[in-house]
Design a protein around this motif. Structure first.
Motif, mmCIF file in Angstrom:
data_model
loop_
_atom_site.group_PDB
_atom_site.id
_atom_site.type_symbol
_atom_site.label_atom_id
_atom_site.label_comp_id
_atom_site.label_asym_id
_atom_site.label_seq_id
_atom_site.Cartn_x
_atom_site.Cartn_y
_atom_site.Cartn_z
ATOM 1 N N ASN A 1 102.733 48.826 54.545
ATOM 2 C CA ASN A 1 103.205 47.221 55.108
ATOM 3 C C ASN A 1 103.827 46.570 53.716
ATOM 4 O OD1 ASN A 1 102.460 47.706 57.500
ATOM 5 N ND2 ASN A 1 100.451 47.022 57.513
ATOM 6 N N VAL A 2 103.005 46.719 52.444
ATOM 7 C CA VAL A 2 103.443 45.755 51.348
ATOM 8 C C VAL A 2 104.609 46.183 50.889
ATOM 9 C CG1 VAL A 2 102.940 45.465 48.921
ATOM 10 C CG2 VAL A 2 100.981 45.613 50.604
ATOM 11 N N PHE A 3 105.140 47.565 50.894
ATOM 12 C CA PHE A 3 106.408 48.084 50.329
ATOM 13 C C PHE A 3 107.222 47.585 51.530
ATOM 14 C CE2 PHE A 3 103.985 51.566 48.033
ATOM 15 C CZ PHE A 3 104.066 50.736 46.954
ATOM 16 N N ALA A 4 107.074 47.766 52.815
ATOM 17 C CA ALA A 4 108.117 47.166 53.626
ATOM 18 C C ALA A 4 108.257 45.649 53.804
ATOM 19 C CB ALA A 4 107.428 47.530 55.394
ATOM 20 N N THR A 5 107.565 45.034 53.320
ATOM 21 C CA THR A 5 107.838 43.608 53.442
ATOM 22 C C THR A 5 108.554 43.252 51.956
ATOM 23 O OG1 THR A 5 105.690 43.147 54.144
ATOM 24 C CG2 THR A 5 106.917 41.402 53.124
ATOM 25 N N ILE A 6 108.257 44.054 50.650
ATOM 26 C CA ILE A 6 109.132 44.063 49.589
ATOM 27 C C ILE A 6 110.555 44.436 50.044
ATOM 28 C CG2 ILE A 6 109.313 44.999 47.251
ATOM 29 C CD1 ILE A 6 106.590 44.942 47.177
ATOM 30 N N PRO B 1 107.726 35.912 46.570
ATOM 31 C CA PRO B 1 106.786 36.915 47.412
ATOM 32 C C PRO B 1 106.954 38.233 47.007
ATOM 33 C CG PRO B 1 108.669 35.902 48.921
ATOM 34 C CD PRO B 1 108.806 35.260 47.664
ATOM 35 N N ILE B 2 108.055 38.623 46.477
ATOM 36 C CA ILE B 2 108.027 40.142 45.876
ATOM 37 C C ILE B 2 107.103 40.374 44.927
ATOM 38 C CG2 ILE B 2 109.728 41.658 44.721
ATOM 39 C CD1 ILE B 2 112.063 40.814 46.226
ATOM 40 N N SER B 3 107.076 39.365 43.855
ATOM 41 C CA SER B 3 106.077 39.537 42.815
ATOM 42 C C SER B 3 104.676 39.481 43.221
ATOM 43 C CB SER B 3 106.332 38.287 41.702
ATOM 44 O OG SER B 3 105.512 38.264 40.828
ATOM 45 N N SER B 4 104.497 38.561 44.312
ATOM 46 C CA SER B 4 103.037 38.451 44.656
ATOM 47 C C SER B 4 102.606 39.808 45.451
ATOM 48 C CB SER B 4 102.852 37.194 45.636
ATOM 49 O OG SER B 4 101.628 37.309 46.250
ATOM 50 N N LEU B 5 103.617 40.506 46.224
ATOM 51 C CA LEU B 5 103.446 41.573 46.974
ATOM 52 C C LEU B 5 103.383 42.790 45.801
ATOM 53 C CD1 LEU B 5 105.745 41.152 50.109
ATOM 54 C CD2 LEU B 5 103.123 41.406 50.000
ATOM 55 N N ALA B 6 104.030 42.652 44.907
ATOM 56 C CA ALA B 6 103.889 43.894 43.821
ATOM 57 C C ALA B 6 102.517 43.812 43.216
ATOM 58 C CB ALA B 6 105.084 43.643 42.763
ATOM 59 N N HIS B 7 102.161 42.535 42.839
ATOM 60 C CA HIS B 7 100.635 42.510 42.410
ATOM 61 C C HIS B 7 99.538 43.055 43.366
ATOM 62 C CE1 HIS B 7 97.203 41.037 39.734
ATOM 63 N NE2 HIS B 7 96.968 40.376 41.120
#
Length: 468
Positions: A299-304, A277-283
Motif C-alpha cells: 500500500n505504501v509503494f502504491a501510494t508513492i 507525502p512521498i518523503s513521509s511514505l518512504a520513511h
C-alpha cells in the motif's frame, strides 16, 4: 409677461390712421379746401369775378368724380408707403441684425448680440436670440476647454499617435510619434509612407497590412516590442486612418517576471504536494521494513507510485506547453474528425459542419477541443447543453464550444487566457492558454464571451488557406 404694445395693436393703429387720413383726403379733394383753391386760382388768372353759380359749377367742371378719386388714390398711396415704412422699419432693422448674427455664427463667432430697446414681440425675439448666443458662447468655451484638455492628454501620452488623411498625409501627430518617426520634428503635412521608408521593415510591413499587430523591431541597438492598432473612419466626411504605436517592452518584461514568479509558485506548490507525502511514505515504509511488517508495504509503494505518476503528468503538461510543435495544416474531412473527437469527449453538434474540408493541424485542434469540451462539462452545465458549432464565414473558420454554466466574471474573462491562471483549486491554468497558443500558431485567435441566458462561449477563429 405679455407686452403692452403688441405688433398687432401697432398695425391696427396704423390702419386706423390710414383710414382716417383717407377720409380727410377725400373730403379735402372734393369738398374743401381743394375746390376753393382751384377756383381762386382760376379767378386770379382770368381776372373775372366769381359768381355763386360759377363757384358751384367749377369743381365739377374741372375735377369730376373720377378726378377726385384719382387724386385721393395718389395721395393715399404716398401715405400708405410712408406708413408701411414706418411700421416695417423695426422689423427691417431686426432682420438685418439677425442676418449679421447668422453670418457671425456661420463663421464661428458667437459674440454677436442685439441691443434691446423694445417691449413688444420683436423685443422678446431679440432677448431669446441673445440668450441663444450666450448659450452658444458657453458651449463653445466648454468645447474649447475640452479640446485643450484632450490635446494635452494626447500630446503627452507615451503611445505614438498618427492620423493620416485619404492620400496618406499626416493630419495629426503627438509628441511620441514625432520622436518615433522624425527625430522630434513636426509631422503635419508629411507623407507617412515616406516616413515609414526609413523605419524598420517589420514596422513598415505591419502598417501596410492595415491590421493590428504585435511586433518586435531593432531600434537604437536594442529590441523594442510594439503593439500596433489601426482604425479607419470618416472625419468631417473624409476618410482618415488612425495608427497607434504602443511600446510594450517594459510592460512585457514586467509581465514576464510576474509570469515566471507565478510558474515558480505553482510548480513549488505542486512539488511540495507530491514530494512531502512521498518523503513521509518512504520513511514509513522504511520503519515497516525494519519492524518486519511487510504486509503493509504494498500500500505504501502504491501510494508513492500514484503521487509520482501525478507529478510526472504535471511536469509533462508544462513541458508540452513549452515545446509546442509548429502546426502542420492539412485538409481535414469533418466527418472523420468529429467521429475521432467523439471518442474522447461528449458534445452535441449544434449545426451540420461545412461541406468543404477545414485546413488546420488536426491533432493540435483536437487537443484544444478536448480541453474546451472538458471545461464545459466541469462548469456544471447540463450535458446536452454542451454544444459544438462549426461555421465557415468567408475565409475564416469558426469553431465554437458553448455551455450553460455560470459563465465568467469580467475579471476572469480578462485573464482566463493567461498561462497558469486558474480559478479551480487543482487547476494548472494551462487549458485555455494552450488553446490560445495553438490557435495563434495557426494565425488565428481565441474569443471568450458570456452567453445570454447564462453560460460561456469559446470561439476559435482560424484563417483558411490552401493546405501545404
Amino acid at each position: 409677461m405679455r407686452p403692452l404694445m403688441t405688433l398687432k395693436l401697432r398695425l391696427t393703429l396704423l390702419l386706423g390712421v390710414a383710414a382716417l387720413a383717407g377720409a380727410l383726403i377725400y373730403a379735402g379733394v372734393t369738398q374743401w379746401p381743394l375746390p376753393q383753391l382751384l377756383l381762386w386760382l382760376q379767378t386770379a388768372l382770368t381776372a373775372k369775378p366769381a359768381t355763386a353759380a360759377v363757384i358751384k359749377a367749377q369743381p365739377e367742371l374741372h375735377l369730376g368724380i373720377y378726378g377726385g378719386l384719382g387724386i385721393c388714390a395718389v395721395l393715399l398711396l404716398l401715405l400708405a408707403f410712408w406708413l408701411a415704412g414706418l411700421g416695417m422699419a423695426p422689423v427691417s432693422r431686426l432682420l438685418r441684425a439677425l442676418e449679421g448674427a447668422v453670418a457671425s455664427y456661420r463663421d464661428g463667432d458667437f459674440s454677436f448680440s442685439i441691443a434691446i430697446n423694445r417691449s413688444d414681440e420683436l423685443g422678446e425675439l431679440i432677448r431669446m436670440h441673445n440668450a441663444l448666443g450666450q448659450t452658444l458662447r458657453e458651449q463653445r468655451q466648454h468645447l474649447v476647454q475640452r479640446e485643450l484638455l484632450l490635446d494635452t492628454v494626447v500630446q503627452n501620452t507615451p503611445v505614438a499617435l498618427v492620423l493620416t488623411d485619404s492620400i496618406g498625409r499626416v493630419a495629426y501627430a503627438n509628441i511620441a510619434s514625432r520622436h518615433l518617426f522624425n527625430e522630434g520634428r513636426n509631422l503635419i503635412g508629411l507623407d507617412f509612407a515616406a516616413l515609414l521608408a526609413d523605419a524598420p521593415e517589420a514596422l513598415r510591413k505591419a502598417v501596410e497590412s492595415g491590421e493590428d499587430a504585435l511586433l518586435s523591431v531593432e531600434m537604437d541597438g536594442s529590441e523594442e516590442t510594439f503593439h500596433l492598432s489601426q482604425r479607419a473612419f470618416r472625419l468631417q466626411g473624409r476618410p482618415h486612418r488612425l495608427q497607434l504605436f504602443r511600446r510594450m517592452t517594459r510592460e512585457l518584461s514586467r509581465q514576464e517576471v510576474a509570469t515566471w514568479k507565478r510558474v515558480i509558485r505553482v510548480i513549488s506548490h505542486e512539488l511540495n504536494n507530491s514530494l512531502a507525502p512521498i518523503s513521509s511514505l518512504a520513511h514509513s515504509g522504511a520503519e515497516l521494513a525494519r519492524r518486519g511488517q511487510l504486509d503493509r508495504l504494498p500500500n505504501v509503494f502504491a501510494t508513492i507510485s500514484e503521487r509520482a505518476m501525478h507529478l510526472h503528468g504535471f511536469i509533462a503538461g508544462y513541458a508540452s506547453f513549452a515545446k509546442l510543435p509548429t502546426p502542420q495544416p492539412v485538409a481535414v474531412e469533418w466527418t472523420r474528425f468529429l467521429e475521432g473527437l467523439a471518442l474522447h469527449c461528449r458534445y452535441r453538434l449544434a449545426a451540420p459542419p461545412p461541406e468543404r474540408p477545414g485546413v488546420f493541424d488536426a491533432v493540435q485542434i483536437e487537443q484544444v477541443l478536448i480541453n474546451l469540451i472538458k471545461n464545459a462539462h466541469e462548469s456544471g452545465s447540463v450535458e446536452d447543453e454542451v454544444t459544438l458549432t462549426i461555421l465557415e464565414v468567408g475565409s475564416e473558420l469558426r469553431i465554437e464550444v458553448a455551455d450553460r454554466g455560470p459563465g465568467m466574471s469580467e475579471t476572469v474573462l480578462a485573464q482566463a487566457l493567461l498561462p497558469f491562471y486558474s480559478t479551480k483549486r487543482s487547476g494548472t491554468g494551462l487549458g485555455l492558454a494552450l488553446a490560445r497558443e495553438i490557435t495563434e500558431a495557426h494565425g488565428g485567435r481565441v474569443l471568450l464571451a458570456n452567453r445570454e441566458g447564462g453560460g460561456l462561449r469559446v470561439s476559435l477563429r482560424l484563417p483558411q488557406s490552401a493546405p501545404r
